[in-house]
Motif scaffolding. Sequence first.
Motif, short mmCIF file in Angstrom:
data_model
loop_
_atom_site.label_atom_id
_atom_site.label_comp_id
_atom_site.label_asym_id
_atom_site.label_seq_id
_atom_site.Cartn_x
_atom_site.Cartn_y
_atom_site.Cartn_z
N PHE A 69 1.13 -1.52 -0.03
CA PHE A 69 -0.06 0.05 -0.10
C PHE A 69 0.58 1.15 0.12
N SER B 9 -7.58 -8.50 0.55
CA SER B 9 -7.66 -7.35 -0.89
C SER B 9 -8.74 -6.48 -0.33
N SER B 10 -9.25 -5.34 -0.66
CA SER B 10 -10.03 -4.87 -1.39
C SER B 10 -10.89 -5.37 -2.15
N ASP C 165 -13.57 -4.24 -3.55
CA ASP C 165 -13.17 -3.75 -5.02
C ASP C 165 -12.08 -4.43 -6.08
N ALA C 166 -11.22 -4.84 -5.63
CA ALA C 166 -9.57 -4.65 -6.04
C ALA C 166 -9.81 -6.07 -6.65
N GLU D 92 -3.85 -9.09 -3.77
CA GLU D 92 -2.43 -8.13 -2.90
C GLU D 92 -1.38 -9.28 -2.32
N ALA E 155 -5.39 1.36 4.73
CA ALA E 155 -6.33 1.02 4.30
C ALA E 155 -7.71 1.61 4.20
N ASN F 16 -11.41 2.39 3.87
CA ASN F 16 -11.97 0.62 3.81
C ASN F 16 -12.21 0.02 5.02
N CYS F 17 -13.28 -0.66 5.08
CA CYS F 17 -13.22 -1.92 5.76
C CYS F 17 -13.55 -2.88 4.95
N PHE G 189 -13.12 -6.33 2.79
CA PHE G 189 -11.31 -7.48 2.60
C PHE G 189 -11.84 -8.34 2.36
N SER H 56 -14.79 -12.87 2.85
CA SER H 56 -14.96 -12.44 2.90
C SER H 56 -15.44 -11.24 4.17
N ASP I 240 -15.88 -8.21 6.55
CA ASP I 240 -15.78 -5.87 7.74
C ASP I 240 -14.88 -6.26 8.93
#
Length: 107
Positions: free
Chosen positions: A16, A44-45, A47-48, A52, A74, A77-78, A80, A95, A97
């Motif tokens: 990052f 990874s986020s 929306d990635a 990563e 981050a 962003n929560c 992942f 996934s 939060d």
Amino acid sequence: MFGFARLSGVALIATFAGLPAVAQDLVFTVTNQSGVDLVELYASSADAASWEDNILAGQVLPSGASGEVSITGAGENCAFDLRMVFSDGDVIEDSADICSAPSYTIN
């Protein structure tokens, strides 16, 4: 698990590094209750488009152990996506939060 926490932070700083300096770090605890050693961990986020780098960076999180993970930069962003690879070859994707539950247990 001191070595895990230190190495995970270093791996994520590189991941990052391009984000603005004002972005906040996100810290959460991973507990491995799977019965099998965790050899790779990706966060990874949500929306990635791709995963990563491997947070464990060559380290292992043994079954029954916990380690602190720091996702540098981050920000707000929560959400992942997590990808976990185990020593027996099994892979779990999930996934989480991280803000609402700052720990994640692998069962």
